[in-house]
Design a protein around this motif. Structure first.
Motif, PDB file in Angstrom:
ATOM      1  N   VAL A 544       1.207   0.925  -3.347  1.00 16.86           N
ATOM      2  CA  VAL A 544       0.239   1.868  -2.791  1.00 16.86           C
ATOM      3  C   VAL A 544       0.986   2.874  -1.935  1.00 16.86           C
ATOM      4  O   VAL A 544       1.807   2.500  -1.085  1.00 16.86           O
ATOM      5  CB  VAL A 544      -0.821   1.129  -1.944  1.00 16.86           C
ATOM      6  N   THR A 545       0.718   4.167  -2.164  1.00 19.76           N
ATOM      7  CA  THR A 545       1.337   5.235  -1.391  1.00 19.76           C
ATOM      8  C   THR A 545       0.263   6.144  -0.818  1.00 19.76           C
ATOM      9  O   THR A 545      -0.851   6.223  -1.350  1.00 19.76           O
ATOM     10  CB  THR A 545       2.310   6.056  -2.260  1.00 19.76           C
ATOM     11  N   ARG A 546       0.607   6.840   0.275  1.00 14.74           N
ATOM     12  CA  ARG A 546      -0.329   7.767   0.937  1.00 14.74           C
ATOM     13  C   ARG A 546       0.278   9.162   0.945  1.00 14.74           C
ATOM     14  O   ARG A 546       1.472   9.339   1.224  1.00 14.74           O
ATOM     15  CB  ARG A 546      -0.599   7.308   2.368  1.00 14.74           C
ATOM     16  N   LEU A 547      -0.542  10.178   0.641  1.00 19.04           N
ATOM     17  CA  LEU A 547      -0.091  11.556   0.603  1.00 19.04           C
ATOM     18  C   LEU A 547       0.085  12.079   2.017  1.00 19.04           C
ATOM     19  O   LEU A 547      -0.836  12.028   2.836  1.00 19.04           O
ATOM     20  CB  LEU A 547      -1.097  12.426  -0.160  1.00 19.04           C
ATOM     21  N   GLN A 548       1.277  12.596   2.314  1.00 21.12           N
ATOM     22  CA  GLN A 548       1.585  13.127   3.628  1.00 21.12           C
ATOM     23  C   GLN A 548       1.218  14.610   3.719  1.00 21.12           C
ATOM     24  O   GLN A 548       1.055  15.284   2.684  1.00 21.12           O
ATOM     25  CB  GLN A 548       3.085  12.957   3.915  1.00 21.12           C
ATOM     26  N   PRO A 549       1.082  15.146   4.910  1.00 19.36           N
ATOM     27  CA  PRO A 549       0.757  16.571   5.056  1.00 19.36           C
ATOM     28  C   PRO A 549       1.778  17.499   4.412  1.00 19.36           C
ATOM     29  O   PRO A 549       1.436  18.597   3.991  1.00 19.36           O
ATOM     30  CB  PRO A 549       0.706  16.763   6.580  1.00 19.36           C
ATOM     31  N   ASP A 550       3.052  17.080   4.352  1.00 21.70           N
ATOM     32  CA  ASP A 550       4.074  17.946   3.756  1.00 21.70           C
ATOM     33  C   ASP A 550       4.149  17.832   2.245  1.00 21.70           C
ATOM     34  O   ASP A 550       5.039  18.391   1.605  1.00 21.70           O
ATOM     35  CB  ASP A 550       5.450  17.630   4.359  1.00 21.70           C
ATOM     36  N   GLY A 551       3.224  17.070   1.618  1.00 20.80           N
ATOM     37  CA  GLY A 551       3.180  16.950   0.161  1.00 20.80           C
ATOM     38  C   GLY A 551       3.953  15.787  -0.403  1.00 20.80           C
ATOM     39  O   GLY A 551       3.926  15.561  -1.617  1.00 20.80           O
ATOM     40  N   THR A 552       4.651  15.031   0.432  1.00 20.28           N
ATOM     41  CA  THR A 552       5.385  13.859  -0.050  1.00 20.28           C
ATOM     42  C   THR A 552       4.485  12.625   0.024  1.00 20.28           C
ATOM     43  O   THR A 552       3.427  12.641   0.652  1.00 20.28           O
ATOM     44  CB  THR A 552       6.654  13.622   0.779  1.00 20.28           C
ATOM     45  N   TRP A 553       4.952  11.573  -0.634  1.00 14.67           N
ATOM     46  CA  TRP A 553       4.189  10.320  -0.658  1.00 14.67           C
ATOM     47  C   TRP A 553       4.936   9.272   0.157  1.00 14.67           C
ATOM     48  O   TRP A 553       6.154   9.094   0.001  1.00 14.67           O
ATOM     49  CB  TRP A 553       4.007   9.819  -2.093  1.00 14.67           C
ATOM     50  N   ARG A 554       4.195   8.555   0.991  1.00 12.58           N
ATOM     51  CA  ARG A 554       4.773   7.502   1.810  1.00 12.58           C
ATOM     52  C   ARG A 554       4.247   6.153   1.342  1.00 12.58           C
ATOM     53  O   ARG A 554       3.032   5.975   1.174  1.00 12.58           O
ATOM     54  CB  ARG A 554       4.425   7.701   3.281  1.00 12.58           C
ATOM     55  N   THR A 555       5.163   5.195   1.135  1.00 12.54           N
ATOM     56  CA  THR A 555       4.755   3.875   0.671  1.00 12.54           C
ATOM     57  C   THR A 555       4.009   3.131   1.777  1.00 12.54           C
ATOM     58  O   THR A 555       4.498   3.003   2.906  1.00 12.54           O
ATOM     59  CB  THR A 555       5.976   3.059   0.235  1.00 12.54           C
ATOM     60  N   VAL A 556       2.809   2.643   1.425  1.00 14.16           N
ATOM     61  CA  VAL A 556       1.997   1.866   2.370  1.00 14.16           C
ATOM     62  C   VAL A 556       2.307   0.384   2.241  1.00 14.16           C
ATOM     63  O   VAL A 556       2.402  -0.339   3.238  1.00 14.16           O
ATOM     64  CB  VAL A 556       0.501   2.142   2.140  1.00 14.16           C
ATOM     65  N   GLY A 557       2.468  -0.087   1.023  1.00 15.08           N
ATOM     66  CA  GLY A 557       2.761  -1.507   0.823  1.00 15.08           C
ATOM     67  C   GLY A 557       2.683  -1.886  -0.642  1.00 15.08           C
ATOM     68  O   GLY A 557       2.348  -1.071  -1.509  1.00 15.08           O
ATOM     69  N   ARG A 558       2.995  -3.139  -0.914  1.00 24.87           N
ATOM     70  CA  ARG A 558       2.943  -3.703  -2.258  1.00 24.87           C
ATOM     71  C   ARG A 558       2.126  -4.986  -2.208  1.00 24.87           C
ATOM     72  O   ARG A 558       2.179  -5.724  -1.215  1.00 24.87           O
ATOM     73  CB  ARG A 558       4.334  -3.998  -2.806  1.00 24.87           C
ATOM     74  N   THR A 559       1.421  -5.275  -3.273  1.00 21.21           N
ATOM     75  CA  THR A 559       0.573  -6.459  -3.303  1.00 21.21           C
ATOM     76  C   THR A 559       0.310  -6.856  -4.745  1.00 21.21           C
ATOM     77  O   THR A 559       0.471  -6.043  -5.668  1.00 21.21           O
ATOM     78  CB  THR A 559      -0.774  -6.191  -2.596  1.00 21.21           C
ATOM     79  N   ARG A 560      -0.089  -8.101  -4.950  1.00 20.24           N
ATOM     80  CA  ARG A 560      -0.506  -8.566  -6.268  1.00 20.24           C
ATOM     81  C   ARG A 560      -2.025  -8.590  -6.392  1.00 20.24           C
ATOM     82  O   ARG A 560      -2.551  -8.874  -7.467  1.00 20.24           O
ATOM     83  CB  ARG A 560       0.045  -9.968  -6.543  1.00 20.24           C
ATOM     84  N   THR A 561      -2.742  -8.323  -5.274  1.00 21.09           N
ATOM     85  CA  THR A 561      -4.198  -8.262  -5.312  1.00 21.09           C
ATOM     86  C   THR A 561      -4.635  -6.843  -5.653  1.00 21.09           C
ATOM     87  O   THR A 561      -3.817  -5.987  -5.988  1.00 21.09           O
ATOM     88  CB  THR A 561      -4.774  -8.700  -3.960  1.00 21.09           C
TER      89      THR A 561
END
Length: 795
Positions: A544-561
């Motif tokens: 799961v990643t989140r879109l940053q204000p500068d247009g890049t993606w930041r990783t939020v975490g990984r899961t099997r659910t």
């Protein structure tokens, strides 16, 4: 600086970089196709334009079957690698560094070749023409091409040979390749050894002149190869049959040359064993002779040639063959006078040493016999006994030393193979483990496992072969399974045997389906809960990643659910999230939380106006390891069921479409009856009220089905398309949730001869949406389909 030509760049730059081993053996000027000699005269604008051209070309080659890994590395390091070239000051310094680096690299590459040329010039006063081919092989070892070797030879005089050597098809490299293929063939199939191409055809080397019989057997084997299922066995057999055609079917002269190389290989294998056997007796006694004779036959010689070779090697070593052996009277054996002289000297030696003890001879014979039987531990005990009996009699008995050294060597190799085998079994790499265990079974069957290992050699070998058989079965089941179950079966095969080659290859070719319906909701605690629909591909992890204000993606975490709470989300606003599925290190496409909802199931509603096509939305592809590329999204467009009944008659009917839920309007029926159109069983074009050029991108045309492949004409400027397949009804948009879609490049299209359609998808409606690559690398997918880009495949 010449204009940038993509095809020339691929052949000239990418091919050389790949051949040399990767970008670490290259430099920025080569990678961006900028002449090093012009680095100081080119303007910043010219260099910047060239960098942009090459960058755009890399983006288009990311799916190339041969260079996709190399191009992926180039794309990842583009910013860092191109920065020094864009400004004149840094470019000048980088050019100086690269010149020195190239000179040093060229010196290392040409060192071996220059040494060989220097020796030839010292000996012949020039380079003999017959030696040029050998120099090219030496150059190839250093990574040089034939053209580079020729350029180096221009500095020296080439001497024409008086009798030019006849070129041969049986080079050392080809001999090595044949041996490797035959060795792999023995491992793949149970049966007698296959040391030579003659053994593959079940022929004797003495029959090398019977070209017609060789061709008949080769043709029979080719017919058998065509009946084999696709796999490694068939690949190895096909390659061996190519060598059979070139070497054995070409005629007696070439076949005789191959027989000569077999004899050389067998002689190299037997010579040290014969030397060890004659150290004690000064002759090949019956037991040793019979063993070596059988070994020579097993290595590929016929019996007559094996007898001749043993006599020749023994004679060269100054020994003779025991009088009872068949080769004792061979013409190639030492003459009878020499035999008598040797026998007399041997008798005199025995008489003179009658008083000395020779009790060590029997244990030493037993040690050699144990080595030949693959029991080095037993051989070590016999050597120790021989040394005890010899102590004080012959001062250490020199004949014992070679046998003792051989025993120690075999025991050391056995320890290494045991270590590697146990490590491979622990990691479930049973293919590698089997090779080590089979070596131990042949050459060191009585060597115990390492300390702490309780499983025996036979038990480990049985376990490894069973795991490989299980993986073979699972791969075969996966090949015939539906797409959703294929990955699960292949992962099970890898779990059974981690280094199974077919499982790894099939898994790499199986796409990972993306998750769907990504939603983000703000919780009372201020964090954001991200949920999504799982990927149809089983056993998937999710990133799961989140879109940053500068247009890049930041990783939020990984899961099997199928949910993840983002405690670090911004306190205000609604963040945009993206989710990708990962299986065995491979990633699916990206699904965003701001993607449009799935298109509703069309219903006939005469009161609802026709939908307005939505404008295109530029998207970016995502690849494993990427954090700043966006996924595609587009709004759905309507079908004929979304059009009012009063307007529906102006559209052509759906060819071959049967709608069991809604009766066809009278206008459609009238049109159909007048034109004589009826549902078809073959693939026919489907006409829908689509835009002529959705999103302004040129569309494909002339869709057809040939041999299970979808073919069409590519429009100018389009190199990538989205192929969408949906059962029952035509797909609505490229993102139709009820359809299966995948991207196809023009390169893959040319390789496959069309678009491969999996049998599990048919019958279905097919549609093709054109794509456009933006200058920044983003991929734009058309928002809909043209009427010429649809097809109904009913069979």
């Amino acid at each position: 600086m010449e204009a940038f030509v993509p095809n020339d760049y691929r052949k000239r730059v990418l091919a050389d970089v790949e051949r040399r081993g990767g970008i670490e053996f290259s430099d920025p000027f080569e990678l961006y196709d900028i002449p090093l000699d012009e680095a100081e005269t080119l303007s910043d604008a010219e260099v910047s334009a060239r960098v942009e051209e090459v960058w755009g070309f890399w983006q288009k080659q990311r799916d190339h079957p041969k260079y996709r890994v190399l191009v992926g590395l180039l794309v990842d390091g583009h910013d860092r690698r191109s920065e020094l070239l864009l400004y004149s000051g840094s470019r000048r310094a980088e050019a100086l560094r690269v010149r020195n680096e190239r000179e040093q690299r060229d010196a290392e590459r040409f060192e071996m070749l220059d040494t060989a040329i220097s020796r030839l010039v010292q000996r012949y006063g020039g380079v003999p023409a017959g030696k040029v081919a050998g120099l090219e092989e030496i150059g190839a070892m250093g990574g040089l091409t034939a053209a580079e070797v020729a350029a180096r030879l221009h500095r020296h005089r080439v001497i024409e040979d008086q009798a030019p050597a006849t070129p041969t098809v049986l080079t050392d490299q080809r001999r090595k390749q044949i041996r490797q293929l035959l060795s792999e063939w023995e491992r793949l199939l149970e049966g007698p050894p296959t040391p030579t191409l003659f053994a593959l055809l079940q022929l004797d080397p003495a029959q090398s002149t019977q070209t017609n019989e060789i061709r008949l057997r080769a043709d029979a084997l080719r017919a058998r190869a065509r009946e084999l299922p696709p796999g490694r066995v068939r690949v190895v057999l096909d390659e061996l049959l190519v060598h059979v055609q070139d070497l054995l079917e070409a005629g007696p002269a070439v076949a005789a040359e191959y027989v000569r190389t077999i004899t050389e290989d067998v002689a190299a294998e037997l010579r040290p064993k014969i030397r060890a056997a004659v150290l004690v007796e000064d002759q090949l006694v019956g037991e040793d002779y019979e063993f070596l004779l059988e070994e020579a036959i097993e290595l590929g010689l016929d019996r007559a040639e094996a007898i001749r070779l043993l006599a020749e090697i023994a004679g060269a070593l100054g020994a003779r063959i025991e009088s009872g052996a068949p080769a004792a009277r061979s013409a190639s054996a030492p003459p009878p006078v020499s035999h008598a002289r040797a026998s007399g000297s041997r008798t005199a030696h025995r008489a003179s040493s009658a008083g000395s003890s020779r009790e060590w001879e029997e244990p030493l014979k037993a040690a050699r016999a144990a080595l030949r039987s693959g029991r080095p531990q037993e051989a070590a005990r016999h050597v120790a006994e021989a040394r005890q009996l010899d102590a004080g009699a012959n001062g250490g008995a020199t004949p014992i030393r070679p046998v003792a050294d051989e025993v120690e060597r075999v025991l050391a190799e056995a320890a290494n193979h045991w270590r590697d085998a146990t490590a491979a079994c622990a990691a479930k790499r049973f293919v590698a483990a089997t090779e080590h265990l089979e070596y131990l079974q042949r050459n060191a069957s009585d060597v115990p496992p390492p300390t702490g290992q309780t499983t025996t050699l036979d038990q480990l070998l049985t376990q490894a072969r069973a795991a490989i058989a299980t993986a073979d079965r699972l791969v075969a089941e996966a090949n015939s399974a539906p797409p959703h179950d294929r990955t699960r079966a292949l992962l099970a095969a890898q779990s059974a045997c981690a280094d199974h080659p077919d499982a790894a290859a099939a898994l790499a070719a199986t796409p990972i389906e993306a998750p769907a319906s990504v939603h983000a909701s703000r919780l009372t605690t201020g964090s954001v809960l991200v949920t999504w629909t799982p990927s149809p591909t089983g056993n998937a992890d999710y990133k799961v990643t989140r879109l940053q204000p500068d247009g890049t993606w930041r990783t939020v975490g990984r899961t099997r659910t199928t949910e993840l709470e983002d405690g670090g989300a911004p306190p205000t606003g609604q963040p945009i999230y993206a989710v990708v599925a990962a299986v065995a290190g491979r990633y699916s496409d990206l699904t965003r939380s701001d993607a449009p909802p799935p298109a509703p199931t069309p219903n006939v509603d005469a009161s609802r106006p026709a939908p307005v096509p939505q404008p295109e939305q530029p998207v970016q592809e995502t690849h494993p390891g990427s954090t700043n590329r966006q996924e595609s999204s587009s709004e759905p467009v309507g079908t004929t069921q979304d059009v009012p009944a009063s307007q529906r008659a102006q559209f052509p009917p759906l060819v071959g479409r049967v709608d069991s839920e809604q009766p066809a309007p009278e206008a459609d029926s009238a049109t159909s009856s007048q034109s004589g159109t009826s549902p078809q069983s073959a693939a026919e074009p489907v006409a829908l009220p689509d835009e002529p050029t959705p999103s302004g991108i040129p569309t494909v045309s002339n869709l057809a089905i040939h041999d299970g492949r979808l073919t069409f004409d590519w429009p100018t400027g389009v190199t990538e398309v989205m192929v969408v397949a949906r059962p029952g009804t035509p797909p609505v948009t490229p993102t139709d949730p009820q359809a299966t879609s995948w991207k196809v490049t023009n390169t893959r299209y040319e390789i496959d001869g069309g678009v491969l359609i999996q049998p599990t998808l048919t019958p279905c409606h097919l549609a093709v949406a054109s794509c456009r690559r933006q200058p920044n690398g983003a991929l734009t997918i058309a928002s809909g389909f043209a009427s010429t880009a649809r097809l109904h495949w009913a069979t």
